[in-house]
Design an enzyme around this catalytic site. Structure first.
Site, short mmCIF file in Angstrom:
data_model
loop_
_atom_site.label_atom_id
_atom_site.label_comp_id
_atom_site.label_asym_id
_atom_site.label_seq_id
_atom_site.Cartn_x
_atom_site.Cartn_y
_atom_site.Cartn_z
N LYS A 1 0.25 -1.32 -0.22
CA LYS A 1 -0.27 0.40 -0.26
C LYS A 1 0.65 1.18 0.25
CE LYS A 1 -3.07 2.79 3.20
NZ LYS A 1 -4.13 2.67 4.41
N LYS B 1 -9.54 13.02 8.37
CA LYS B 1 -9.20 12.49 9.57
C LYS B 1 -8.80 14.23 10.61
CE LYS B 1 -6.46 9.18 8.35
NZ LYS B 1 -7.52 7.56 8.86
N ARG C 1 -7.63 0.04 1.29
CA ARG C 1 -8.87 -1.36 0.32
C ARG C 1 -8.96 -1.33 -1.36
NH1 ARG C 1 -12.65 -1.82 4.70
NH2 ARG C 1 -11.02 -0.82 5.85
N ASP D 1 -12.06 7.59 3.69
CA ASP D 1 -10.81 7.23 4.71
C ASP D 1 -10.23 5.46 4.77
OD1 ASP D 1 -8.65 7.75 6.05
OD2 ASP D 1 -10.09 7.88 8.37
N GLU E 1 -9.76 4.13 1.97
CA GLU E 1 -8.84 4.08 1.42
C GLU E 1 -8.00 3.12 0.16
OE1 GLU E 1 -7.84 5.78 3.29
OE2 GLU E 1 -5.43 4.81 3.15
N ASP F 1 -2.41 9.72 4.17
CA ASP F 1 -3.23 9.65 4.33
C ASP F 1 -4.06 10.70 5.19
OD1 ASP F 1 -5.87 8.46 4.39
OD2 ASP F 1 -5.27 6.97 5.95
N ASP G 1 1.67 6.30 5.59
CA ASP G 1 0.32 5.56 4.73
C ASP G 1 1.25 4.98 4.17
OD1 ASP G 1 -1.96 4.39 5.84
OD2 ASP G 1 -3.05 5.20 4.66
N1 BES Z 1 -4.07 4.32 6.73
C1 BES Z 1 -5.76 4.11 7.95
C2 BES Z 1 -5.15 3.07 8.52
C3 BES Z 1 -3.74 3.54 10.14
C4 BES Z 1 -5.16 4.44 10.88
C5 BES Z 1 -2.99 2.99 10.32
C6 BES Z 1 -4.14 4.75 11.72
C7 BES Z 1 -2.67 3.45 11.40
C8 BES Z 1 -3.02 4.33 12.33
C9 BES Z 1 -6.24 3.62 6.93
O1 BES Z 1 -6.55 4.31 5.73
C10 BES Z 1 -7.82 4.03 7.83
O2 BES Z 1 -7.64 5.42 7.37
N2 BES Z 1 -8.51 3.86 8.14
C11 BES Z 1 -10.18 3.65 8.55
C12 BES Z 1 -11.39 2.71 8.27
C13 BES Z 1 -11.63 2.18 8.43
C14 BES Z 1 -12.58 3.96 8.16
C15 BES Z 1 -13.13 1.70 8.48
C16 BES Z 1 -9.72 3.46 9.99
O3 BES Z 1 -8.93 2.33 11.10
O4 BES Z 1 -9.93 4.20 11.06
ZN ZN Z 2 -4.61 4.09 5.12
MN MN Z 3 -7.21 6.17 5.29
#
Ligand code: BES
Ligand code: ZN
Ligand code: MN
Length: 491
Positions: free
Chosen positions: A262, A274, A348, A344, A346, A267, A285
């Site tokens: 990825k 966020k 996947r 967010d 993103e 992000d 990220d």
């Molecule tokens: N890059 C983030 C995941 C992440 C968050 C990694 C904090 C490390 C620390 C990912 O893109 C994301 O934002 N995921 C969301 C998914 C949710 C919206 C279903 C998450 O984990 O909050």
């Molecule tokens: Zn992310």
């Molecule tokens: Mn994200």
């Protein structure tokens, strides 16, 4: 840091410091190789009890006859010393060395070897621990820049262990180089480490190790109909890239191992933005992309006789008037439609198209690596990465490699009961599955694009970097994947 193997007696090696292992009974393990005067001096110190009893503790002593300094390392009951304790012990030694001006240090290898740690493993762990702990962030500070620790290391061994010591050193150095590259890329600011920058890094690797590189731009990505990946890239002015790097040194008819990373270079969450605190950490990220680039470096260094292909979809995830919105429905390269309920989620969305693209390589296995979910951090914290798979033997293999490499993963469930959480009234699926089991439903989403091959997904959201005072990339899971690939070569 320079490493040299020596087979002569320790007394014949010119150095200003030597590391000596001490067992639970206060005995120096290689006392026979030490002159009487020095030994007496050290035994007196040990009798005073200044070397902590805890395995892995170290103590720096001065003025012992032959050496201006000696560093004592507690190994406990020698037969029980575990790889993890040994690694930690070397890190402690390295921390002591940082405080003084060492130029040349001797590590007699055989004093650490036992049933749990082979000669080869000893030199590999030693090199990895010293380089890992000696790493310095290539910062943009103009003042008070810290220096990388640098000294010469002599791995002292005997003739019968020479071959294994060499092999361990070679592997250790190659892995350490990969880890360092991954750390460097992760630590760069997101205004420098852009998708274009990652592409140039891949090109650099291709030149250095004669690998084939392909960098697809927006137009070419459009042609491939990667509607899901492109939806994420829409909110950014930074050009998306789709990077492929091929190392083909295995038998011609052998199916390749594909590593997908990825590559979200920042992000912000997109329209589902966020919160501000700690948002800077979302420069990490692209940790999955940095990992697979690092692994390709290791693969190139070792010139492994394998077919390995790296695939990196990379872009930014930002809010914008043109950004993808919650409710938008996009069509992935696979033809499946996705309702984007949260912009967010993103990772996947870019990975699914990379997984579909990977089908063309007729892979033996595909492993994707991603800082995918905050839920994974809640589940496993910062010590262990999560692995999900549609083929359990692959998770077993990765778990074993992680244990040996001291870069552990935990096999998480991904059974069909979780799939309905992704149901959508408007498209084939939604891109989120609700709060429950967030890291599992993310894996379930990816699994829908990985049906044609054996596949594993490693969520490194909790392990790719450290926050707070020690903020910085960890270089994980480069060691795990390198170990996995090296094992694959031997077979
Ligand atoms: N890059 C983030 C995941 C992440 C968050 C990694 C904090 C490390 C620390 C990912 O893109 C994301 O934002 N995921 C969301 C998914 C949710 C919206 C279903 C998450 O984990 O909050
Ligand atoms: Zn992310
Ligand atoms: Mn994200």
């Amino acid at each position: 840091m320079k490493f040299t193997i020596k087979t002569e007696l320790i007394t014949k090696i010119p150095a200003d410091i030597i590391a000596l292992a001490v067992n639970d009974k206060n005995q120096i393990l290689i006392e026979k190789q030490i002159d009487a005067l020095t030994l007496k001096y050290l035994n007196n110190i040990l009798r005073l009890g200044d070397l902590n009893k805890r395995t892995g503790s170290s103590l720096l002593v001065h003025g012992a006859n032959k050496y201006s300094r000696i560093i004592l390392l507690r190994v406990g009951v020698h037969a029980d010393l575990s790889p993890k304790e040994f690694f930690k012990g070397i890190v402690n030694v390295s921390n002591e060395l940082k405080k003084i001006n060492v130029t040349k240090i001797i590590f007699p290898i055989n004093q650490f070897v036992n049933k749990l740690i082979t000669v080869k493993a000893t030199s590999e762990y030693l090199v990895r621990a010293l380089v890992d702990n000696g790493y310095r962030i290539n910062s943009l500070k103009t003042q008070n820049k810290s220096k990388a620790t640098d000294f010469q290391v002599f791995l002292q061994t005997n003739k019968s262990s020479l071959k294994d010591t060499k092999q361990g050193l070679k592997n250790g150095q190659a892995i350490a180089k990969g880890v360092n590259l991954t750390k460097d890329l992760g630590n760069l600011p997101p205004n420098i480490c852009t998708p274009t920058y990652l592409a140039s890094e891949a090109k650099k690797l291709s030149r250095e190790y004669k690998m084939k590189v392909t960098v697809l731009d927006q137009k070419q990505i459009e042609k491939l109909k990667m509607g899901s990946f492109l939806a994420v890239a829409k909110g950014s002015r930074e050009a998306p890239k789709f990077i492929v790097l091929e190392h083909k040194r295995g038998p011609k008819n052998k199916k390749p191992i594909v590593l997908v990373g990825k590559g979200i270079t920042f992000d912000a969450g997109g329209i589902s933005i966020k919160p501000s605190p700690d948002m800077d950490e979302m420069k990490y990220d692209m940790g999955g992309a940095a990992t697979v680039l690092g692994v390709m470096k290791t693969v190139g260094e070792l010139n492994l006789s394998l077919n390995v292909i790296m695939v990196v979809p990379t872009c930014e995830n930002l809010p914008d008037g043109k950004a993808v919105k919650p409710g938008d429905i996009v069509k992935s390269m696979s033809g499946q439609t996705i309702e984007v309920l949260n912009t967010d989620a993103e990772g996947r969305l870019i990975l699914c198209d990379a997984l579909t693209y990977s089908e063309r390589f007729k892979p033996e296995v595909v492993i994707d690596v991603a800082t995918l979910t905050g839920a994974c951090v809640i589940a496993l914290g910062h010590h262990i990465s999560a692995v999900f798979t549609n083929y359990n033997p692959l998770a077993d293999e990765l778990t074993a490699a992680g244990e040996t490499a001291l870069d552990p993963v935990w096999h998480m469930p991904m059974s069909d009961e979780y799939q309905p959480q992704l149901n959508s009234n408007f498209a084939d699926m939604a891109n989120i599955g609700g709060r429950a089991a967030g890291s599992i439903t993310a894996a379930c989403f990816l699994s829908r694009f990985a049906k044609k091959y054996n596949w594993a997904h490693i969520d490194i959201a909790g392990t790719a970097w450290k926050s707070g005072k020690e903020k910085g990339s960890t270089g994980r899971p480069v060691s795990l994947l390198s170990e996995y690939l090296i094992n694959r070569t031997v077979k």
